[in-house]
Design a protein around this motif. Sequence first.
Motif, PDB file in Angstrom:
ATOM      1  N   PHE A  88       0.823  -1.209   0.000  1.00 34.08           N
ATOM      2  CA  PHE A  88       0.000   0.000   0.000  1.00 34.08           C
ATOM      3  C   PHE A  88       0.861   1.265   0.000  1.00 34.08           C
ATOM      4  O   PHE A  88       0.343   2.375   0.120  1.00 34.08           O
ATOM      5  N   GLY A  89       2.176   1.081  -0.108  1.00 33.80           N
ATOM      6  CA  GLY A  89       3.073   2.234  -0.108  1.00 33.80           C
ATOM      7  C   GLY A  89       3.184   2.895   1.244  1.00 33.80           C
ATOM      8  O   GLY A  89       3.515   4.077   1.343  1.00 33.80           O
ATOM      9  N   TRP A 104      -6.759   3.549   1.068  1.00 36.29           N
ATOM     10  CA  TRP A 104      -5.613   3.421   0.170  1.00 36.29           C
ATOM     11  C   TRP A 104      -5.851   2.454  -0.983  1.00 36.29           C
ATOM     12  O   TRP A 104      -4.931   2.146  -1.737  1.00 36.29           O
ATOM     13  N   LEU A 105      -7.079   1.977  -1.137  1.00 43.13           N
ATOM     14  CA  LEU A 105      -7.427   1.228  -2.345  1.00 43.13           C
ATOM     15  C   LEU A 105      -7.631   2.211  -3.496  1.00 43.13           C
ATOM     16  O   LEU A 105      -8.046   3.363  -3.286  1.00 43.13           O
ATOM     17  N   ASP A 108     -11.409   3.149  -8.009  1.00 48.64           N
ATOM     18  CA  ASP A 108     -12.242   2.309  -8.877  1.00 48.64           C
ATOM     19  C   ASP A 108     -12.434   0.898  -8.315  1.00 48.64           C
ATOM     20  O   ASP A 108     -13.312   0.170  -8.787  1.00 48.64           O
ATOM     21  N   ASP A 109     -11.636   0.495  -7.345  1.00 46.78           N
ATOM     22  CA  ASP A 109     -11.715  -0.859  -6.780  1.00 46.78           C
ATOM     23  C   ASP A 109     -12.296  -0.887  -5.365  1.00 46.78           C
ATOM     24  O   ASP A 109     -12.552  -1.953  -4.821  1.00 46.78           O
ATOM     25  N   ARG A 110     -12.497   0.276  -4.776  1.00 48.23           N
ATOM     26  CA  ARG A 110     -12.874   0.368  -3.368  1.00 48.23           C
ATOM     27  C   ARG A 110     -14.211  -0.317  -3.062  1.00 48.23           C
ATOM     28  O   ARG A 110     -14.287  -1.179  -2.172  1.00 48.23           O
ATOM     29  N   ALA A 111     -15.271   0.000  -3.755  1.00 45.07           N
ATOM     30  CA  ALA A 111     -16.605  -0.543  -3.448  1.00 45.07           C
ATOM     31  C   ALA A 111     -16.646  -2.058  -3.673  1.00 45.07           C
ATOM     32  O   ALA A 111     -17.178  -2.806  -2.848  1.00 45.07           O
ATOM     33  N   ARG A 112     -16.068  -2.516  -4.783  1.00 42.05           N
ATOM     34  CA  ARG A 112     -16.073  -3.956  -5.081  1.00 42.05           C
ATOM     35  C   ARG A 112     -15.281  -4.734  -4.037  1.00 42.05           C
ATOM     36  O   ARG A 112     -15.721  -5.775  -3.535  1.00 42.05           O
ATOM     37  N   ARG A 134      -6.299  -2.812  -6.883  1.00 43.59           N
ATOM     38  CA  ARG A 134      -5.167  -1.908  -6.981  1.00 43.59           C
ATOM     39  C   ARG A 134      -5.087  -1.071  -5.716  1.00 43.59           C
ATOM     40  O   ARG A 134      -6.119  -0.701  -5.153  1.00 43.59           O
ATOM     41  N   THR A 135      -3.872  -0.804  -5.304  1.00 45.19           N
ATOM     42  CA  THR A 135      -3.668   0.139  -4.209  1.00 45.19           C
ATOM     43  C   THR A 135      -3.121   1.427  -4.796  1.00 45.19           C
ATOM     44  O   THR A 135      -2.457   1.428  -5.834  1.00 45.19           O
TER      45      THR A 135
END
Length: 156
Positions: A88-89, A104-105, A108-112, A134-135
């Motif tokens: 996650f850096g 930190w997601l 576009d990937d947060r909800a899924r 993706r992070t």
Amino acid sequence: DGRVEETYWDVVIQPLVRDDGAHRDLLVHAVEITPRVRALRAVERANAELGAAEERLRLATAAADIGTWDFDPVGGTLVWDDRCRAAFGLPADAPVDYPTFLRWLHPDDRARTDAVAQAALDPAGSGRYDTEYRTLGPDGIVRWVRATGRATFGDV
């Protein structure tokens, strides 16, 4: 039957003293503790085997560059090792919790990803967590992560 057997005893020897201070007799009290000693040795062996297994797991995850994590949704605690933080850096000492994970997601990937986590936490489901996302951490680098896990419910 003539067999030699190793046994263990807890022995107390106490002198019986007369009123004038002279020793009269000895009181000897002995209790066999062989089952307790054997049980303690079995626990020690099991702990040594567990320690060896944990070391093998540590070496394998380091060699494969795999991060490990543990989430307790009831207590709200999320534990990440340094490799998870790096995915996650985040620096090794960065505090983490579930909102940090979501923050930190990649947007576009947060909800899924959250939906996959919530489905895994449903006691009526399989408990399986298996997803890719993706992070986009504070360092601004996009990283792809494959995360798997299994929720357990009750006493495990």
